[in-house]
Design a protein around this motif. Structure first.
Motif, PDB file in Angstrom:
ATOM      1  N   SER A   6       0.828  -1.201   0.000  1.00 41.34           N
ATOM      2  CA  SER A   6       0.000   0.000   0.000  1.00 41.34           C
ATOM      3  C   SER A   6       0.866   1.257   0.000  1.00 41.34           C
ATOM      4  CB  SER A   6      -0.926  -0.011   1.217  1.00 41.34           C
ATOM      5  OG  SER A   6      -1.698   1.160   1.260  1.00 41.34           O
ATOM      6  N   MET A   7       1.934   1.234   0.805  1.00 40.83           N
ATOM      7  CA  MET A   7       2.843   2.372   0.874  1.00 40.83           C
ATOM      8  C   MET A   7       3.519   2.605  -0.477  1.00 40.83           C
ATOM      9  SD  MET A   7       4.158   4.758   2.720  1.00 40.83           S
ATOM     10  CE  MET A   7       4.877   4.767   4.317  1.00 40.83           C
ATOM     11  N   ARG A  13       1.538   7.014  -6.630  1.00 39.47           N
ATOM     12  CA  ARG A  13       0.442   7.933  -6.938  1.00 39.47           C
ATOM     13  C   ARG A  13       0.818   9.374  -6.587  1.00 39.47           C
ATOM     14  NH1 ARG A  13      -2.791   3.450  -5.202  1.00 39.47           N
ATOM     15  NH2 ARG A  13      -2.776   4.175  -3.058  1.00 39.47           N
ATOM     16  N   LEU A  14       1.463   9.544  -5.440  1.00 42.69           N
ATOM     17  CA  LEU A  14       1.854  10.892  -5.023  1.00 42.69           C
ATOM     18  C   LEU A  14       2.924  11.475  -5.937  1.00 42.69           C
ATOM     19  CD1 LEU A  14       1.778  10.440  -1.155  1.00 42.69           C
ATOM     20  CD2 LEU A  14       0.199  11.789  -2.557  1.00 42.69           C
ATOM     21  N   GLU A  15       3.849  10.639  -6.408  1.00 40.82           N
ATOM     22  CA  GLU A  15       4.861  11.122  -7.347  1.00 40.82           C
ATOM     23  C   GLU A  15       4.214  11.599  -8.646  1.00 40.82           C
ATOM     24  OE1 GLU A  15       7.605   7.834  -7.620  1.00 40.82           O
ATOM     25  OE2 GLU A  15       8.633   8.409  -5.776  1.00 40.82           O
ATOM     26  N   ALA A  16       3.210  10.873  -9.123  1.00 39.65           N
ATOM     27  CA  ALA A  16       2.492  11.280 -10.332  1.00 39.65           C
ATOM     28  C   ALA A  16       1.771  12.613 -10.111  1.00 39.65           C
ATOM     29  CB  ALA A  16       1.501  10.199 -10.754  1.00 39.65           C
ATOM     30  N   LEU A  17       1.136  12.752  -8.953  1.00 39.74           N
ATOM     31  CA  LEU A  17       0.444  13.997  -8.636  1.00 39.74           C
ATOM     32  C   LEU A  17       1.429  15.156  -8.519  1.00 39.74           C
ATOM     33  CD1 LEU A  17      -2.188  15.465  -7.938  1.00 39.74           C
ATOM     34  CD2 LEU A  17      -1.812  14.792  -5.543  1.00 39.74           C
ATOM     35  N   LYS A  18       2.570  14.906  -7.915  1.00 42.81           N
ATOM     36  CA  LYS A  18       3.596  15.938  -7.739  1.00 42.81           C
ATOM     37  C   LYS A  18       4.042  16.504  -9.092  1.00 42.81           C
ATOM     38  CE  LYS A  18       8.042  16.666  -5.463  1.00 42.81           C
ATOM     39  NZ  LYS A  18       9.051  16.040  -4.585  1.00 42.81           N
ATOM     40  N   CYS A  62      -1.892   7.962   5.574  1.00 41.06           N
ATOM     41  CA  CYS A  62      -1.224   8.754   6.612  1.00 41.06           C
ATOM     42  C   CYS A  62      -0.768   7.870   7.766  1.00 41.06           C
ATOM     43  CB  CYS A  62      -2.160   9.841   7.127  1.00 41.06           C
ATOM     44  SG  CYS A  62      -2.683  11.013   5.859  1.00 41.06           S
ATOM     45  N   ILE A  63      -1.586   6.889   8.137  1.00 39.75           N
ATOM     46  CA  ILE A  63      -1.197   5.950   9.189  1.00 39.75           C
ATOM     47  C   ILE A  63       0.110   5.275   8.796  1.00 39.75           C
ATOM     48  CG2 ILE A  63      -1.767   3.731  10.275  1.00 39.75           C
ATOM     49  CD1 ILE A  63      -4.743   4.665  10.213  1.00 39.75           C
ATOM     50  N   ALA A  64       0.210   4.825   7.549  1.00 44.51           N
ATOM     51  CA  ALA A  64       1.426   4.156   7.089  1.00 44.51           C
ATOM     52  C   ALA A  64       2.629   5.096   7.132  1.00 44.51           C
ATOM     53  CB  ALA A  64       1.228   3.608   5.678  1.00 44.51           C
ATOM     54  N   PHE A  65       2.477   6.293   6.587  1.00 46.61           N
ATOM     55  CA  PHE A  65       3.588   7.237   6.559  1.00 46.61           C
ATOM     56  C   PHE A  65       4.075   7.587   7.963  1.00 46.61           C
ATOM     57  CE2 PHE A  65       2.136   8.298   2.182  1.00 46.61           C
ATOM     58  CZ  PHE A  65       3.363   8.199   1.534  1.00 46.61           C
ATOM     59  N   HIS A  66       3.145   7.884   8.871  1.00 44.57           N
ATOM     60  CA  HIS A  66       3.552   8.328  10.208  1.00 44.57           C
ATOM     61  C   HIS A  66       4.025   7.165  11.083  1.00 44.57           C
ATOM     62  CE1 HIS A  66       2.693  12.383   9.215  1.00 44.57           C
ATOM     63  NE2 HIS A  66       1.488  12.028   8.773  1.00 44.57           N
ATOM     64  N   THR A  67       3.488   5.977  10.860  1.00 47.15           N
ATOM     65  CA  THR A  67       4.006   4.794  11.560  1.00 47.15           C
ATOM     66  C   THR A  67       5.445   4.556  11.146  1.00 47.15           C
ATOM     67  OG1 THR A  67       1.833   3.772  11.797  1.00 47.15           O
ATOM     68  CG2 THR A  67       3.739   2.298  11.878  1.00 47.15           C
ATOM     69  N   ARG A  68       5.707   4.617   9.847  1.00 47.40           N
ATOM     70  CA  ARG A  68       7.076   4.419   9.364  1.00 47.40           C
ATOM     71  C   ARG A  68       8.014   5.489   9.912  1.00 47.40           C
ATOM     72  NH1 ARG A  68       8.409   3.691   3.055  1.00 47.40           N
ATOM     73  NH2 ARG A  68       8.404   5.932   3.251  1.00 47.40           N
ATOM     74  N   SER A  69       7.558   6.723   9.997  1.00 45.26           N
ATOM     75  CA  SER A  69       8.377   7.797  10.564  1.00 45.26           C
ATOM     76  C   SER A  69       8.678   7.532  12.031  1.00 45.26           C
ATOM     77  CB  SER A  69       7.683   9.152  10.418  1.00 45.26           C
ATOM     78  OG  SER A  69       7.645   9.536   9.064  1.00 45.26           O
ATOM     79  N   LEU A  70       7.695   7.065  12.780  1.00 39.26           N
ATOM     80  CA  LEU A  70       7.916   6.766  14.200  1.00 39.26           C
ATOM     81  C   LEU A  70       8.931   5.637  14.375  1.00 39.26           C
ATOM     82  CD1 LEU A  70       4.313   7.325  15.464  1.00 39.26           C
ATOM     83  CD2 LEU A  70       6.370   8.450  16.370  1.00 39.26           C
TER      84      LEU A  70
END
Length: 113
Positions: A6-7, A13-18, A62-70
Motif C-alpha cells: 500500500s505504501m 500515486r503521489l509522485e504522479a500527482l507531484k 497517513c497511518i502508514a507514513f507516520h508509523t514508518r516515521s515513528l
C-alpha cells in the motif's frame, strides 16, 4: 492488506500527482518540513500527534507514513502501543479500530528488521 504494498502504491500515486502540481505539492512538502523541525517539541512527539490525526481522520495512507516515521525515530512497540491507548481513549471505537490498523502496520514494517 499489505502495508508495504500500500505504501509503495501511495508513493507512486503521489509522485504522479507531484509532477502535475509541483508548486502546490512543493508547498505542502515545505510545510511538513517546517512543522517537523525540532523546537519546543521533538520530531517524535510531533509524529505521534500526526499519527493521532491520521487515525482520527481514518487516513490509511497517513497511518502508514507516520508509523514508518515513528519507527525511523526509534519508537518501540511498547511505546507505540501506549500511544495507541491514548489515541483510542480520545477516539473511542474508530480510534481503536484504526489504532489496530496502525499496530498492524508497525508490525509489518518492523518484521523485516
Amino acid at each position: 492488506m499489505s502495508w508495504k504494498d500500500s505504501m509503495s502504491a501511495n508513493i507512486k500515486r503521489l509522485e504522479a500527482l507531484k509532477k502535475e502540481i509541483p508548486e502546490a505539492y512543493g508547498a505542502f512538502e515545505a510545510m511538513g518540513k517546517a512543522a517537523k523541525k525540532p523546537g519546543a517539541m521533538d520530531e517524535k512527539t510531533k509524529e505521534y500527534i500526526a499519527l493521532a490525526m491520521s487515525i482520527a481522520t481514518q487516513c490509511e495512507s497517513c497511518i502508514a507514513f507516520h508509523t514508518r516515521s515513528l519507527i525511523r525515530l526509534g519508537a518501540n512497540r511498547e511505546e507505540f502501543c501506549e500511544g495507541l491507548a491514548m489515541i483510542g481513549y480520545m477516539g473511542a471505537g474508530p480510534g481503536l479500530t484504526y489504532g489496530a490498523k496502525a499496530l498492524e502496520a508497525y508490525d509489518e514494517f518492523t518484521a523485516s528488521k
